[in-house]
Design a protein around this motif. Structure first.
Motif, PDB file in Angstrom:
ATOM      1  N   GLN A   1       0.831  -1.207   0.000  1.00 14.26           N
ATOM      2  CA  GLN A   1       0.000   0.000   0.000  1.00 14.26           C
ATOM      3  C   GLN A   1       0.867   1.258   0.000  1.00 14.26           C
ATOM      4  OE1 GLN A   1      -3.625   0.707   2.475  1.00 14.26           O
ATOM      5  NE2 GLN A   1      -2.462   2.378   3.381  1.00 14.26           N
ATOM      6  N   ARG A   2       1.913   1.233   0.828  1.00 13.00           N
ATOM      7  CA  ARG A   2       2.792   2.411   0.900  1.00 13.00           C
ATOM      8  C   ARG A   2       3.497   2.645  -0.423  1.00 13.00           C
ATOM      9  NH1 ARG A   2       5.474   0.831   6.701  1.00 13.00           N
ATOM     10  NH2 ARG A   2       3.681   1.426   7.974  1.00 13.00           N
TER      11      ARG A   2
ATOM     12  N   ILE B   1       2.527   1.744  -3.426  1.00 13.72           N
ATOM     13  CA  ILE B   1       1.616   2.215  -4.467  1.00 13.72           C
ATOM     14  C   ILE B   1       1.260   3.678  -4.225  1.00 13.72           C
ATOM     15  CG2 ILE B   1      -0.730   1.958  -5.391  1.00 13.72           C
ATOM     16  CD1 ILE B   1      -0.384  -1.081  -4.999  1.00 13.72           C
ATOM     17  N   ALA B   2       0.965   4.018  -2.952  1.00 17.02           N
ATOM     18  CA  ALA B   2       0.604   5.407  -2.649  1.00 17.02           C
ATOM     19  C   ALA B   2       1.753   6.329  -3.021  1.00 17.02           C
ATOM     20  CB  ALA B   2       0.253   5.548  -1.172  1.00 17.02           C
TER      21      ALA B   2
END
Lengths: 194, 240, 436
Positions: free
Chosen positions: C182-183, C185-186
């Motif tokens: 998630q990190r 991709i963000a």
């Protein structure tokens, strides 16, 4: 961007949409004849739209109920998908009643029906034409219980297929009277020789 | 394909967009229904909130702390609001269910999420409107609610869900820079909510509201009160 | 010779294992990960060099040098990781209710027993759910929910092969791959957003943006493949620690590759789209390390007997699910690989017949009959073979044989709920014969 500007833009977008068409049309209560394949009558209004190879009727949207009249399917094809799509089994003119039920099961499992169970399989007549009626239940992945009726007839080397499916706790019961009336009036006319 | 006539719904939609006043749009099964006359007990299903931070690149990062707090704030605000309307408040947490009635509760919840999806599609998306449903609101969840009436004495069930996002520091910087230097609008956080009231005696959805706006804040108690008030627009109870 | 990327991937896994094995304490509990993996982090990323720009030390810190999760740990509620868990917890509540979850207690406890054995102190942190999905897969959620597809159980030839995959999934959990992803991709999306802002500011072209988002996507994919390699290392490590033959990890990939080859599904590896390394790479790397580890084990097992006792009574349902996908090449290839494995061949040949019967052309029906005949007399042939055979014969208008098969079936299984339909089928064949 100011509020007024946005509202103006949204209205413009909406007007563009208005120029297009809605998906569902009103089906008034009357006698229907679908290209001389299916002949039936309804005493109440429905909503109708075209799907691939089928006309779909619904009262509350196909999430909750749907009545499909499939175009006659020739040997080697599926009423559910174009030929190129492998996951639906092909119809064959030499299918026995158990093959037809098996064909129905495989087709339904590929539209995500789980735990399909048959309550009955009965021979019926659609006018002069011999047909089979299957009453069944299944679950959606969400565990929502569904109930359905399938009428299948092999006629003039094609599969004639009418399918009703609805959520079982309310929508099936609320509609079954009207649906049974439609099914009782259903005729598959003898092919007019051209 | 023939093009249908413009529905009343579309006209209403158009009207409220032009007036820039349609954060919410609600439907009533019976326009004469008024709960403040009978003051029935209302069972409030656990509020389903999700709060997230919007990153510069547009990812939504769910914030568990905000979510937990928002559920508390919204619960409190809802209680206050309903009591203000004269309603009685029943919480599902305090109700006692045996296994059979618990199955009825989950069935009702499942029916609610399924039927809500159908409502969202056919009552809010104009291209998906069902002609036979024009000008009326006619949706049902089945008979499972009766088990809840027996167990709790509540006559109505209230379902609330909210998805709320807020621009994080990176996103704020991007919004400001884009608007100052490029004159381009980059969207920030959004609040999307849905509320519905169900008659547990026959399963009918008697009121349904949807909220969608670039405002609202569930991270504070005052913000939650404002959001709940907005979300309950058109709720069928008129205080005398 | 393996491609460069595979050799580097192998190096990382070997290093990881070496660091753990010498320590005497299971690596995944001691949290030695940082030292062992951090050193090689740069090289791991180099394995997808073409697609990935160099990471700064700070980025490595943020994405790679993340401590293993501890047993029974829940992330603090103010962390971004708690948000990832919140969504997973809600998804788990749905999974528990859903209709495709298998509620067979014995099977679930077999799978979870193995999860516990592999996961050790993390036993109570990982909850496994067997789901009725006909694909070779398992998945891990950040909160410890593991989904095990029946398609995996069907294909694993023994406990060791199944555990190579379960251990891999536990590796994803321990290494907190979901939050890392998630990190990543963000951050990639934010970088791209600022880049497009900068491009717009200088009035730059859109082509430049396309190029950078292409790099961005490739970057994320390469990152995910590194996670898979890391998880493969954990799977292998857990086999080693629990006394399973470490070569099983490579074995299950080789089964899958054979199946794909037979089905003609060999797709070329695309670094832009692949979230997983190519099966060939995984088979080769895991095989190399497995072979090196095996001699260091005094005793090792495959757990085949136990596995088969769990799988064989149930596999007919799972094979039926695979056949319902209605992809003949797929079913044929799967059954051929199971036939190579050689257990209850009667059942497997019967299902080959069933896969052909579904297609229904004259040629396929005749082929189905051949498979039914191959099944007869072998282990595990179900009685319903005669029902299927009778129906096929009826469709081929081999009427006398059809009646014989259907009557044989009704004698064997008189209580079949379809008995009435079968009798009327026999009657209608008789009528047809009489008429002609």
């Amino acid at each position: 961007m100011s509020g007024g500007w946005k509202a103006g833009l949204s209205a413009a977008v909406l007007l563009v949409f208005l120029a297009g068409c809605t998906r569902y049309q009103l089906a008034e209560p009357r006698l229907y004849n679908f290209e001389n394949h299916y002949l039936f009558k309804t005493r109440t209004a429905w909503n109708t739209t075209s799907e691939y190879r089928a006309v779909m009727w619904t009262k509350s949207g196909e999430i909750l109920d749907a009545l499909y009249f499939f175009e006659p399917t020739p040997n080697g094809q599926s009423p559910f998908a174009p030929e190129s799509q492998e996951k639906f089994p092909p119809f064959r003119t030499n299918m026995t009643v158990l093959d037809l039920r098996d064909f129905l099961t495989t087709s339904l499992s590929n539209i995500k029906a789980l735990d399909i169970e048959y309550q009955s399989a009965k021979p019926i007549k659609l006018g002069q034409t011999d047909a089979h009626r299957f009453d069944f239940t299944y679950r959606r992945k969400s565990r929502l219980e569904m109930r359905g009726i399938a009428l299948l007839a092999i006629h003039d080397h094609h599969l004639y297929f009418v399918l009703f499916m609805a959520e079982s706790s309310h929508y099936y019961g609320a509609l079954i009277g009207e649906v049974e009336e439609i099914l009782a009036s259903l005729r598959v006319p003898a092919k007019a020789k051209s | 394909m023939p093009c249908p006539r413009m529905s009343r719904f579309v006209l209403a939609m158009l009207g409220c967009i032009l007036l820039a006043a349609c954060e919410t749009q609600h439907f009533l099964a019976d326009p004469n229904l008024d709960l403040s006359r009978t003051n029935p007990a209302i069972l409030v299903f656990p509020i389903d909130a999700t709060l997230a931070e919007l990153t510069a690149g547009g990812s939504l990062e769910i914030n568990a702390l905000w979510t937990q707090q928002a559920e508390g704030f919204a619960d409190e605000a809802l209680r206050k609001h309903l009591l203000g309307l004269g309603g009685k408040f029943v919480e599902i947490k305090s109700a006692h269910f045996d296994e059979a009635s618990l199955a009825k509760v989950s069935h009702l919840v499942l029916m609610h999420s399924t039927v809500s999806a159908a409502i969202s599609r056919h009552k809010y998306e104009w291209s998906e409107a069902l002609p036979t449903h024009e000008g009326r609101f006619d949706w049902w969840l089945g008979q499972s609610g009766q088990a809840i009436i027996e167990r709790t004495g509540a006559r109505y069930g209230l379902f609330i869900s909210v998805r709320d996002s807020y621009a994080g520091p990176g996103r704020v910087m991007l919004i400001v820079s884009a608007s100052l230097l490029l004159g381009v609008y980059v969207p920030g956080g959004r609040q999307e909510g849905q509320a519905s009231l169900v008659d547990l005696s026959d399963g009918r959805v008697v009121w349904f509201n949807r909220l969608s706006r670039e405002a609202g804040d569930l991270r504070t108690s005052a913000g939650a009160e404002e959001t709940v008030k907005t979300l309950l627009t058109g709720f069928p109870a008129r205080k005398p | 010779m393996l491609p460069l990327s595979s050799r580097l991937g192998a190096l990382v896994i070997v290093a990881l294992l070496a660091a753990g094995c010498e320590g005497g304490q299971p690596l995944y509990e001691a949290g030695l990960k940082d030292e062992a993996f951090g050193k090689f982090a740069g090289r791991a990323s180099a394995s997808d060099e073409a697609a990935r720009p160099a990471l700064s030390a700070e980025e490595v810190d943020r994405f790679i040098r993340l401590e293993n999760i501890r047993p029974e740990e829940r992330p603090p509620i103010e962390s971004d990781e708690a948000g990832v868990w919140l969504i997973a917890d809600r998804a788990e509540a749905s999974v528990r209710r859903e209709a495709d979850r298998i509620r067979d207690a014995e099977l679930n406890s077999y799978v979870h027993g193995n999860v516990c054995k592999l996961a050790g102190a993390y036993c109570s942190s990982v909850r496994s759910y067997v789901v009725r999905v006909p694909t070779f897969n398992a998945s891990m959620s950040p909160n410890g929910m593991m989904m095990v597809h029946t398609g995996l159980l069907l294909r694993a030839g023994n406990e060791a092969e199944m555990n190579a995959v379960l251990g891999h999934e536990i590796g994803h959990f321990l290494r907190r791959h979901s939050v890392q992803r998630q990190r990543m991709i963000a951050q990639t999306k934010s970088t791209l957003a600022w880049l497009s802002f900068a491009v717009a500011l200088v009035g730059g072209s859109l082509n430049l943006m396309d190029l950078s988002s292409t790099i961005g996507i490739a970057n994320v994919m390469a990152y995910e493949r590194d996670h898979e390699r890391e998880a493969d290392g954990y799977g292998l490590r857990m086999l080693f620690d629990q006394g399973y033959d470490p070569r099983a990890a490579s074995q299950i990939w080789s089964r899958l590759i054979r199946e794909k080859e037979k089905a003609g599904e060999q797709r070329r590896f695309n670094p832009m789209l692949a979230t997983h390394p190519a099966p060939q790479e995984r088979m080769a790397v895991l095989g190399e390390i497995g072979n090196a580890l095996a001699p260091r084990m005094s005793a090792m097992e495959l757990g085949r007997r136990k596995h088969l006792s769990m799988i064989l009574p149930r596999r007919h349902m799972w094979i039926e699910d695979e056949i319902r996908l209605n992809d003949l090449k797929h079913a044929d290839a799967l059954l051929d690989v199971l036939i190579e494995d050689g257990v209850n061949l009667g059942e497997l040949y019967y299902y080959k017949g069933e896969a052909y019967r579904k297609q229904g052309s004259k040629e396929k029906l005749e082929k189905a009959l051949e498979f039914y005949d191959q099944a007869i007399g072998r282990n595990g042939t179900p009685d319903r073979l005669h029902k299927a055979k009778g129906l096929v014969l009826a469709r081929l208008e081999r009427n006398a044989e059809a009646i014989e098969a259907l009557e044989k079936y009704l004698a064997l299984v008189p209580e079949d709920p379809d008995a009435a339909l079968l009798r009327s089928q026999i009657e209608s064949i008789r009528k047809k014969v009489g008429n002609s």
